[in-house]
Design a protein around this motif. Structure first.
Motif, mmCIF file in Angstrom:
data_model
loop_
_atom_site.group_PDB
_atom_site.id
_atom_site.type_symbol
_atom_site.label_atom_id
_atom_site.label_comp_id
_atom_site.label_asym_id
_atom_site.label_seq_id
_atom_site.Cartn_x
_atom_site.Cartn_y
_atom_site.Cartn_z
ATOM 1 N N LEU A 66 42.431 41.239 34.403
ATOM 2 C CA LEU A 66 42.880 40.154 35.311
ATOM 3 C C LEU A 66 43.056 40.883 36.583
ATOM 4 N N ASP A 67 43.519 42.142 36.700
ATOM 5 C CA ASP A 67 43.621 42.929 38.028
ATOM 6 C C ASP A 67 42.464 42.882 38.477
ATOM 7 N N MET A 68 41.290 43.443 37.556
ATOM 8 C CA MET A 68 40.052 43.732 38.314
ATOM 9 C C MET A 68 39.531 42.425 38.980
ATOM 10 N N SER A 69 39.588 41.303 38.082
ATOM 11 C CA SER A 69 38.961 40.046 38.619
ATOM 12 C C SER A 69 39.878 39.804 39.834
ATOM 13 N N ARG A 70 41.102 39.677 39.982
ATOM 14 C CA ARG A 70 41.768 39.291 41.053
ATOM 15 C C ARG A 70 41.580 40.071 42.365
ATOM 16 N N THR A 71 41.414 41.415 42.159
ATOM 17 C CA THR A 71 41.233 42.107 43.133
ATOM 18 C C THR A 71 39.723 41.963 43.694
ATOM 19 N N THR A 72 38.718 41.598 43.095
ATOM 20 C CA THR A 72 37.669 40.995 43.385
ATOM 21 C C THR A 72 37.691 40.046 44.549
ATOM 22 N N VAL A 73 38.374 38.846 44.139
ATOM 23 C CA VAL A 73 38.505 37.710 44.830
ATOM 24 C C VAL A 73 39.364 38.211 46.161
ATOM 25 N N ASN A 74 40.117 38.954 45.866
ATOM 26 C CA ASN A 74 41.005 39.308 47.085
ATOM 27 C C ASN A 74 40.240 39.993 48.382
ATOM 28 N N ILE A 75 39.298 40.924 47.746
ATOM 29 C CA ILE A 75 38.274 41.435 48.975
ATOM 30 C C ILE A 75 37.195 40.451 49.300
ATOM 31 N N CYS A 134 46.213 39.462 52.678
ATOM 32 C CA CYS A 134 45.556 38.522 52.328
ATOM 33 C C CYS A 134 45.027 38.749 50.980
ATOM 34 N N MET A 135 45.639 38.226 50.126
ATOM 35 C CA MET A 135 45.479 38.599 48.689
ATOM 36 C C MET A 135 45.398 37.130 47.923
ATOM 37 N N ASN A 136 44.040 36.542 48.000
ATOM 38 C CA ASN A 136 43.780 35.370 47.388
ATOM 39 C C ASN A 136 44.187 35.218 45.894
ATOM 40 N N ALA A 180 52.508 42.604 48.241
ATOM 41 C CA ALA A 180 52.006 43.351 47.196
ATOM 42 C C ALA A 180 50.980 44.633 47.837
ATOM 43 N N ALA A 181 51.116 45.706 47.219
ATOM 44 C CA ALA A 181 50.444 46.776 47.723
ATOM 45 C C ALA A 181 48.818 46.730 46.903
ATOM 46 N N GLY A 182 47.870 47.183 47.748
ATOM 47 C CA GLY A 182 46.542 46.939 47.162
ATOM 48 C C GLY A 182 46.360 48.196 46.156
ATOM 49 N N VAL A 183 46.877 48.210 45.124
ATOM 50 C CA VAL A 183 46.809 49.193 44.273
ATOM 51 C C VAL A 183 46.812 48.529 42.752
ATOM 52 N N PRO A 184 46.133 49.144 41.730
ATOM 53 C CA PRO A 184 46.264 48.638 40.617
ATOM 54 C C PRO A 184 47.570 48.275 39.997
ATOM 55 N N GLY A 185 47.785 46.749 39.664
ATOM 56 C CA GLY A 185 48.826 46.519 39.283
ATOM 57 C C GLY A 185 50.075 46.370 40.127
ATOM 58 N N GLY A 186 49.519 46.485 41.580
ATOM 59 C CA GLY A 186 50.517 46.446 42.665
ATOM 60 C C GLY A 186 51.496 45.061 42.921
ATOM 61 N N SER A 187 50.894 44.063 42.259
ATOM 62 C CA SER A 187 51.612 42.558 42.388
ATOM 63 C C SER A 187 52.770 42.608 41.194
ATOM 64 N N ILE A 188 52.633 43.468 40.175
ATOM 65 C CA ILE A 188 53.395 43.524 38.870
ATOM 66 C C ILE A 188 54.806 43.281 39.388
ATOM 67 N N THR A 245 37.659 49.494 40.853
ATOM 68 C CA THR A 245 38.794 50.378 41.063
ATOM 69 C C THR A 245 40.027 49.586 40.820
ATOM 70 N N SER A 246 40.014 48.386 40.843
ATOM 71 C CA SER A 246 41.024 47.182 40.862
ATOM 72 C C SER A 246 42.110 47.660 41.996
ATOM 73 N N SER A 247 41.599 48.185 42.945
ATOM 74 C CA SER A 247 42.431 48.488 44.098
ATOM 75 C C SER A 247 41.852 48.102 45.593
ATOM 76 N N SER A 248 42.450 46.927 46.232
ATOM 77 C CA SER A 248 42.087 46.628 47.572
ATOM 78 C C SER A 248 42.204 47.790 48.658
ATOM 79 N N ALA A 249 43.066 48.803 48.336
ATOM 80 C CA ALA A 249 43.298 49.777 49.279
ATOM 81 C C ALA A 249 42.025 50.726 49.133
HETATM 82 N N1 ASP Z 1 45.283 44.950 42.316
HETATM 83 C C1 ASP Z 1 45.411 44.277 43.364
HETATM 84 C C2 ASP Z 1 44.816 44.666 44.669
HETATM 85 O O1 ASP Z 1 44.546 45.883 44.932
HETATM 86 C C3 ASP Z 1 46.851 44.003 43.612
HETATM 87 C C4 ASP Z 1 47.333 43.184 42.433
HETATM 88 O O2 ASP Z 1 47.230 41.801 42.436
HETATM 89 O O3 ASP Z 1 48.051 43.976 41.346
HETATM 90 O O4 ASP Z 1 44.341 43.840 45.553
#
Ligand code: ASP
Length: 458
Positions: free
Chosen positions: A403-412, A326-328, A368-376, A290-294
């Motif tokens: 990259l978003d898919m991968s970083r979101t996985t690490v965020n959660i 907390c978005m590592n 950043a919001a926990g949505v796809p591309g939220g940090s851009i 989902t690329s989304s923490s939310a």
């Molecule tokens: N997609 C990320 C998340 O939901 C936020 C981001 O880095 O764009 O955690």
């Protein structure tokens, strides 16, 4: 009734099905991209009428319950902590933990990108092509970054004026703040008035977690659809010219997970990292697809409680906070990307400037919001600080989804690690509480199960 989420021993386990969906969607998507191309009518048709809708329905089922879940979990979490002093202690500890791990992640990223220097190896023709192709998208992001800076208003706005509007706008911090106040006030009123509200909130939480279980049955198909959409559109074309940069980001994400977070799991939570990762697979796959923490928060709460045995009042407090704060993975990605793009544009950093990049990566990852591309958009803001043209983001937009898919996985993963560490430090959970059954999310949520909130150690 129907098959519990996670499987019940009969047939294939849910997380195996989800992984299968992921693999099938990815293979078909890449094949479609390579053999037909992203613009082929068949590929477009599949994305419009099949993969897209199935993926979106899964995603919407999760988004649908995020706001009630955040409110009920935070309010119950705070009320469960009892005394307002406990809230202060647990809250302070939680925030400190978030900041430390996020800063470690950014530092690791910055060290790796400075050592490998992918920016110095980018072919100038590729650079101009990418800048031209993604200029339009980049302009939108630059505008968004100007509209939503990070200033004193950001802090003031956390105190929502209208919690219903915050929920409608998916303003998570506003809803969290209202939940915190609601839960705190709940502990201050007469127990006979508080009790029915607690039971009601508890029911809301149980119901939404039940909806997560239902939504997760759709996950194998939803995940396949989402991944097909991404891979059929992007294929591998950009992975080659930007390969070094992508490898640094993914390598750093893996290192952070396997070394830093695993050390926290082992020593902070006292849990075997292997067991931990095997229990949180459903969350990892949901975040990845989902690329989304939310969107992953509902699954995360169910996984923390049912697969790791974390008391609900701790998971309900730490996870919704961690979800936005907390978005590592995001801070690591931002640190790398700022330094990479600066180098592409011929700007080099001194060590103190790198420290500022690190601090900014942490702050913007919190915002950043926990949505796809939220940090851009926030990333564009940091680039501007250092004189890197905001449009430079065009260089990485084309591969950002992967990259978003991968970083979101690490965020959660970071959020779940935090939950275990905090629960253990409060003396309300230990590795022995992890349920023995593998497969996860298969325990029925029973209404009468948690009226007695485990109280934190004094
Ligand atoms: N997609 C990320 C998340 O939901 C936020 C981001 O880095 O764009 O955690």
């Amino acid at each position: 009734m129907s098959e519990p989420v996670g499987g019940n021993g009969r047939g294939m386990k849910l997380h195996t099905k989800i992984l299968l969906g992921l693999a099938i969607g990815a293979v078909l998507g890449v094949a479609a991209n390579l053999m037909l191309g992203a613009d082929h009518p068949t590929v477009e048709w599949i994305n419009k009428y099949l993969a897209g809708p199935v993926g979106q329905i899964f995603l919407r089922m999760l988004f649908m319950i995020v706001m009630p879940l955040v409110f009920a979990s935070i309010a119950l979490g705070v009320a469960g902590l009892g005394d307002i002093r406990n809230v202060g202690r647990v809250g302070g500890k939680t925030l400190a933990y978030f900041l430390v791990t996020t800063a470690l992640a950014a530092t690791l990223g910055i060290i790796l990108v400075s050592a490998i220097r992918p920016g110095s190896r980018l072919d100038p023709t590729v650079r101009s092509e990418l800048l031209a192709t993604y200029a339009g998208d980049a302009a939108t992001k630059v505008e968004a970054s100007q509209a939503g800076g990070f200033g004193i208003e950001t802090l003031v706005n956390i105190v929502t004026r209208n919690p219903v509007k915050s929920a409608v706008d998916m303003d998570m911090l506003g809803v969290i703040f209202f939940g915190l106040m609601f839960g705190a006030a709940l502990t201050m009123i007469k127990p006979e008035s508080a009790k029915p509200m607690m039971v009601w909130l508890q029911a809301v939480q149980d119901i939404v977690i039940k909806i997560v279980e239902i939504a997760m049955r759709l996950a194998p198909y939803g995940v396949a659809g989402l991944i097909f959409g991404v891979t059929s559109r992007f294929g591998f074309a950009l992975l080659v010219p930007l390969g070094n940069y992508v490898m640094v980001v993914i390598g750093a994400l893996i290192l952070h997970t396997v070394v830093t977070l695993s050390l926290f799991v082992r020593f902070g939570a006292g849990l075997s990292p292997l067991l931990f990762f095997s229990r949180i697979r459903s969350s990892m796959v949901t975040a990845f697809s989902t690329s989304s923490s939310a969107a992953t928060l509902p699954t995360n709460l169910a996984v923390a409680e049912q697969n790791l045995g974390i008391p609900r009042h701790v998971a309900g407090f730490v996870l919704p906070l961690g979800n936005t704060m907390c978005m590592n993975g995001t801070s690591l990605f931002e640190g790398i990307t700022v330094i990479f793009l600066a180098e592409v544009f011929g700007i080099s950093f001194t060590i103190p400037q790198m420290a500022v990049v690190m601090a900014m990566s942490v702050i913007t990852a919190v915002g950043a919001a926990g949505v796809p591309g939220g940090s851009i958009p926030l990333l564009v803001g940091i680039l501007a600080m250092f004189g890197v043209p905001g449009e430079g983001i065009a260089l990485v937009l084309g591969i950002d989804r992967i990259l978003d898919m991968s970083r979101t996985t690490v965020n959660i993963i970071g959020d779940l690690t935090a939950t275990c560490v905090i629960a253990r430090s409060e003396g309300v959970w230990s590795a022995a509480d992890v349920p023995a059954v593998v497969g996860g999310m298969e325990r029925e949520v029973k209404l009468d199960e948690s009226p007695d909130w485990p109280k934190p150690a004094a």
